[in-house]
Design a protein around this motif. Structure first.
Motif, PDB file in Angstrom:
ATOM      1  N   ASP A 109      90.344 -54.950  20.087  1.00 40.06           N
ATOM      2  CA  ASP A 109      91.198 -54.897  18.900  1.00 40.06           C
ATOM      3  C   ASP A 109      90.695 -53.838  17.919  1.00 40.06           C
ATOM      4  N   GLU A 110      89.372 -53.819  17.721  1.00 36.22           N
ATOM      5  CA  GLU A 110      88.804 -52.821  16.818  1.00 36.22           C
ATOM      6  C   GLU A 110      89.034 -51.405  17.336  1.00 36.22           C
ATOM      7  N   LEU A 111      88.854 -51.214  18.633  1.00 35.91           N
ATOM      8  CA  LEU A 111      89.084 -49.882  19.224  1.00 35.91           C
ATOM      9  C   LEU A 111      90.539 -49.462  19.105  1.00 35.91           C
ATOM     10  N   SER A 112      91.417 -50.417  19.340  1.00 34.65           N
ATOM     11  CA  SER A 112      92.836 -50.062  19.267  1.00 34.65           C
ATOM     12  C   SER A 112      93.245 -49.712  17.839  1.00 34.65           C
ATOM     13  N   GLN A 113      92.594 -50.288  16.845  1.00 37.26           N
ATOM     14  CA  GLN A 113      92.906 -49.966  15.447  1.00 37.26           C
ATOM     15  C   GLN A 113      92.367 -48.588  15.060  1.00 37.26           C
ATOM     16  N   ARG A 114      91.319 -48.152  15.718  1.00 35.47           N
ATOM     17  CA  ARG A 114      90.713 -46.861  15.401  1.00 35.47           C
ATOM     18  C   ARG A 114      91.445 -45.695  16.062  1.00 35.47           C
TER      19      ARG A 114
END
Length: 149
Positions: A137-142
């Protein structure tokens, strides 16, 4: 962390499994002892029955007083042996029951420990899955978004 809890329990599970295996061996031993005692009792009772049939066959032809006294004495000894064998059988059956209870307790302990270890493993798996999902989720937001119009 939960996986390490499961790993720390491995020696405890091993000890419980060894105790359960020992309990199974004791149970098998006492089952054998009961079978032997039952067999001996059956042999003695069959021998008494044959001896009584011998009395009927011989008695129909007439017997001496000495033979009758010998017969009664031997029959009394045989009755005593049968009573003692019955007591022995009861003793072995009691030991078997105690061994069965001991095995059931050991089995329940092992099963409980196995379930606890599995719960720890499942918990560790869930935590790992959550951690991976959070990272994704964090990677997809970045990642830069590509808006297509």
């Amino acid at each position: 962390m939960a996986t390490s809890r499961a790993a720390r329990l491995a020696p405890v599970v091993d000890m419980a499994e060894k105790a359960e295996k020992t309990a199974v061996q004791r149970l098998a031993y006492f089952q054998g002892q009961v079978a032997v005692a039952e067999s001996k009792l059956a042999d003695l009772e069959n021998f008494r029955l044959e001896y009584q049939e011998q009395w009927i066959a011989r008695g129909s032809h007439g017997v001496s007083g000495q033979w009758l006294l010998g017969y009664q004495g031997f029959l009394a000894q045989l009755g005593t042996a049968i009573d003692q064998q019955r007591q022995s059988l009861v003793w072995h059956q009691n030991n078997l029951e105690k061994a069965r209870q001991s095995w059931q307790e050991a089995f329940a302990r092992v099963e409980g420990l196995r379930k606890l270890v599995q719960r720890y493993i499942d918990e560790a798996r869930r935590l790992e899955d959550k951690r991976e999902q959070k990272l994704l989720d964090e990677l997809s937001q970045r990642l830069p978004r590509q808006d297509s119009y």
